[in-house]
Design an enzyme around this catalytic site. Structure first.
Site, PDB file in Angstrom:
ATOM      1  N   GLN A   1      -8.622 110.736 -40.041  1.00 37.27           N
ATOM      2  CA  GLN A   1      -9.375 111.921 -39.630  1.00 37.27           C
ATOM      3  C   GLN A   1      -9.303 112.968 -40.727  1.00 37.27           C
ATOM      4  OE1 GLN A   1      -8.266 112.861 -35.245  1.00 37.27           O
ATOM      5  NE2 GLN A   1      -6.619 111.642 -36.096  1.00 37.27           N
ATOM      6  N   ASN A   2      -8.460 112.721 -41.726  1.00 34.23           N
ATOM      7  CA  ASN A   2      -8.228 113.748 -42.750  1.00 34.23           C
ATOM      8  C   ASN A   2      -9.369 113.806 -43.750  1.00 34.23           C
ATOM      9  OD1 ASN A   2      -5.914 114.221 -41.433  1.00 34.23           O
ATOM     10  ND2 ASN A   2      -4.546 113.285 -42.945  1.00 34.23           N
TER      11      ASN A   2
ATOM     12  N   HIS B   1     -14.039 111.770 -40.476  1.00 32.82           N
ATOM     13  CA  HIS B   1     -14.595 113.131 -40.456  1.00 32.82           C
ATOM     14  C   HIS B   1     -15.123 113.564 -41.812  1.00 32.82           C
ATOM     15  CE1 HIS B   1     -12.001 114.001 -36.646  1.00 32.82           C
ATOM     16  NE2 HIS B   1     -13.165 113.478 -36.346  1.00 32.82           N
TER      17      HIS B   1
ATOM     18  N   CYS C   1     -26.153 119.573 -49.321  1.00 28.25           N
ATOM     19  CA  CYS C   1     -27.129 120.661 -49.182  1.00 28.25           C
ATOM     20  C   CYS C   1     -27.764 120.593 -47.791  1.00 28.25           C
ATOM     21  CB  CYS C   1     -28.200 120.524 -50.259  1.00 28.25           C
ATOM     22  SG  CYS C   1     -29.556 121.672 -49.997  1.00 28.25           S
TER      23      CYS C   1
ATOM     24  N   CYS D   1     -32.050 119.976 -48.788  1.00 25.88           N
ATOM     25  CA  CYS D   1     -32.575 118.693 -49.284  1.00 25.88           C
ATOM     26  C   CYS D   1     -31.600 117.541 -49.106  1.00 25.88           C
ATOM     27  CB  CYS D   1     -32.978 118.825 -50.753  1.00 25.88           C
ATOM     28  SG  CYS D   1     -31.569 119.081 -51.876  1.00 25.88           S
TER      29      CYS D   1
ATOM     30  N   CYS E   1     -32.332 122.892 -54.867  1.00 27.41           N
ATOM     31  CA  CYS E   1     -33.343 123.563 -54.038  1.00 27.41           C
ATOM     32  C   CYS E   1     -32.945 124.972 -53.608  1.00 27.41           C
ATOM     33  CB  CYS E   1     -33.683 122.710 -52.818  1.00 27.41           C
ATOM     34  SG  CYS E   1     -32.419 122.757 -51.537  1.00 27.41           S
TER      35      CYS E   1
ATOM     36  N   THR F   1      -1.074 112.518 -35.580  1.00 31.06           N
ATOM     37  CA  THR F   1      -2.291 113.067 -34.963  1.00 31.06           C
ATOM     38  C   THR F   1      -2.020 113.456 -33.521  1.00 31.06           C
ATOM     39  OG1 THR F   1      -4.573 112.581 -34.276  1.00 31.06           O
ATOM     40  CG2 THR F   1      -3.117 110.685 -34.572  1.00 31.06           C
TER      41      THR F   1
ATOM     42  N   ALA G   1       6.456 112.085 -40.980  1.00 29.56           N
ATOM     43  CA  ALA G   1       5.837 110.842 -41.452  1.00 29.56           C
ATOM     44  C   ALA G   1       6.469 110.331 -42.747  1.00 29.56           C
ATOM     45  CB  ALA G   1       4.340 111.064 -41.635  1.00 29.56           C
TER      46      ALA G   1
HETATM   47  P1  NAD Z   1      -3.802 118.120 -35.337  1.00 32.94           P
HETATM   48  O1  NAD Z   1      -3.638 119.326 -36.173  1.00 32.94           O
HETATM   49  O2  NAD Z   1      -4.520 118.222 -34.047  1.00 32.94           O
HETATM   50  O3  NAD Z   1      -2.352 117.498 -34.987  1.00 32.94           O
HETATM   51  C1  NAD Z   1      -1.394 117.295 -35.996  1.00 32.94           C
HETATM   52  C2  NAD Z   1      -0.358 116.335 -35.465  1.00 32.94           C
HETATM   53  O4  NAD Z   1       0.563 116.038 -36.513  1.00 32.94           O
HETATM   54  C3  NAD Z   1       0.472 116.938 -34.299  1.00 32.94           C
HETATM   55  O5  NAD Z   1       0.540 115.971 -33.262  1.00 32.94           O
HETATM   56  C4  NAD Z   1       1.841 117.203 -34.923  1.00 32.94           C
HETATM   57  O6  NAD Z   1       2.890 117.029 -34.000  1.00 32.94           O
HETATM   58  C5  NAD Z   1       1.884 116.138 -36.009  1.00 32.94           C
HETATM   59  N1  NAD Z   1       2.742 116.452 -37.150  1.00 32.94           N
HETATM   60  C6  NAD Z   1       2.976 117.657 -37.720  1.00 32.94           C
HETATM   61  N2  NAD Z   1       3.768 117.496 -38.803  1.00 32.94           N
HETATM   62  C7  NAD Z   1       4.037 116.176 -38.904  1.00 32.94           C
HETATM   63  C8  NAD Z   1       4.785 115.393 -39.823  1.00 32.94           C
HETATM   64  N3  NAD Z   1       5.431 115.932 -40.877  1.00 32.94           N
HETATM   65  N4  NAD Z   1       4.850 114.051 -39.630  1.00 32.94           N
HETATM   66  C9  NAD Z   1       4.212 113.474 -38.570  1.00 32.94           C
HETATM   67  N5  NAD Z   1       3.480 114.172 -37.676  1.00 32.94           N
HETATM   68  C10 NAD Z   1       3.397 115.495 -37.845  1.00 32.94           C
HETATM   69  O7  NAD Z   1      -4.427 117.047 -36.293  1.00 32.94           O
HETATM   70  P2  NAD Z   1      -5.414 115.865 -35.982  1.00 32.94           P
HETATM   71  O8  NAD Z   1      -4.981 115.142 -34.756  1.00 32.94           O
HETATM   72  O9  NAD Z   1      -5.542 115.106 -37.248  1.00 32.94           O
HETATM   73  O10 NAD Z   1      -6.808 116.579 -35.624  1.00 32.94           O
HETATM   74  C11 NAD Z   1      -7.304 117.742 -36.258  1.00 32.94           C
HETATM   75  C12 NAD Z   1      -8.575 117.580 -37.053  1.00 32.94           C
HETATM   76  O11 NAD Z   1      -8.537 118.447 -38.194  1.00 32.94           O
HETATM   77  C13 NAD Z   1      -8.736 116.223 -37.659  1.00 32.94           C
HETATM   78  O12 NAD Z   1     -10.063 115.978 -37.882  1.00 32.94           O
HETATM   79  C14 NAD Z   1      -8.009 116.413 -38.980  1.00 32.94           C
HETATM   80  O13 NAD Z   1      -8.297 115.499 -39.937  1.00 32.94           O
HETATM   81  C15 NAD Z   1      -8.486 117.762 -39.419  1.00 32.94           C
HETATM   82  N6  NAD Z   1      -7.504 118.343 -40.370  1.00 32.94           N
HETATM   83  C16 NAD Z   1      -7.318 117.675 -41.545  1.00 32.94           C
HETATM   84  C17 NAD Z   1      -6.384 118.110 -42.441  1.00 32.94           C
HETATM   85  C18 NAD Z   1      -6.230 117.294 -43.689  1.00 32.94           C
HETATM   86  O14 NAD Z   1      -7.202 116.697 -44.161  1.00 32.94           O
HETATM   87  N7  NAD Z   1      -5.019 117.216 -44.234  1.00 32.94           N
HETATM   88  C19 NAD Z   1      -5.607 119.224 -42.161  1.00 32.94           C
HETATM   89  C20 NAD Z   1      -5.831 119.908 -40.946  1.00 32.94           C
HETATM   90  C21 NAD Z   1      -6.777 119.424 -40.042  1.00 32.94           C
END
Ligand code: NAD
Length: 249
Positions: free
Chosen positions: A102-103, A120, A128, A131, A152, A190, A234
């Protein structure tokens, strides 16, 4: 060794068709805050700035916030951590089919992962609104209050999914396919609150996968579909998961 880590290690070692489903938590130890939870983005910024209708109507208000969140502190300095790197090594060794993320930060690719489905989209590209021209964000002039298309002149938007937008088909289909075919789904960092992304591990479980979840706190998945919950950060958890095909000091 922690009992949950030992169980997770065994399940991952024995898996044949494994994929990872990752969220913002996997990048927290790389210095990128999550959206929800303590110290998160939504404690500091209004989520409305990532609503597509608001963005289209008020790009001059949304863009400065977006630049702060995604192009300043998320920016180019973050490096992948042990969690991103382990998943990349698993793929290279033939033991991970793909990462569904999702990141939007590109850290899986920086770590060396090749098969990454960006559910995502990505912050590394802009599109853009006029266009539909896309270009690397690094090549776009983001300095004006409202960055504009060099072709554009219409407003540029980061090429990730805003609230109110659909999921890119080129990410949705292969993610869903990975979920249907997996025997192990590793869910990392997540909350599971964002839909339809949160349906991917649910689909995997429904089709027979064992779900290993790594998170600092229980998520919406923990009580519903998770088989093994490893509570912890993680990068720290992945550093303790020893797989026979990965050489690590
Ligand atoms: P979220 O912010 O809803 O949840 C984050 C989750 O990560 C929580 O459950 C939390 O407990 C857990 N967490 C926090 N620190 C952690 C760690 N060190 N190790 C393991 N787990 C940990 O995020 P989501 O569920 O990914 O949904 C939010 C949306 O926003 C998604 O689309 C996400 O990709 C996007 N987003 C992306 C980024 C990125 O690209 N790095 C940053 C913020 C939000």
């Amino acid at each position: 060794m922690d009992n949950a880590i030992a169980k997770a290690t065994r399940i991952i070692s024995e898996g044949r068709r494994i994929f990872a489903f990752t969220g913002a938590g996997i990048s927290v130890e790389s210095g990128i805050p999550a959206f929800r939870g303590p110290g998160s983005v939504w404690e500091r910024y209004d989520p409305r700035n990532l609503d597509i209708d608001y963005f289209v109507q008020h790009p001059e208000k949304a863009w400065p916030v977006i630049k702060q969140i995604f192009y300043n502190f998320m920016g180019s300095h973050a490096q992948p951590n042990a969690a991103h790197r382990t998943l990349a090594l698993m793929e290279a060794a033939g033991h991970l089919d793909c990462v569904v993320t999702q990141n939007i930060d590109g850290l899986h690719q920086s770590a060396g992962s090749k098969r990454v489905h960006e559910f995502h989209g990505t912050a590394s590209r802009v599109v853009c609104l006029g266009c539909r021209h896309t270009m690397p964000a690094a090549e776009a002039d983001l300095s004006p209050d409202v960055p504009r298309c060099p072709l554009c002149g219409a407003v540029l938007k980061p090429d990730f999914v805003f609230f109110g937008e659909g999921i890119p088909a080129d990410a949705y289909e292969p993610s869903s396919q990975a979920a249907r075919h997996a025997d192990v789904c590793i869910v990392v960092g997540t909350s599971g609150e964002v839909m339809p992304a949160g349906m991917i591990p649910i689909e995997a479980k429904r089709c027979g996968a064992t779900v290993v979840e790594i998170n600092t706190t229980p998520s919406t998945f923990t009580r519903s579909i998770t088989d093994i919950f490893v509570q912890g950060k993680a990068a720290e958890v992945f550093a303790q998961i020893r797989l026979p095909y990965i050489d690590r000091p």
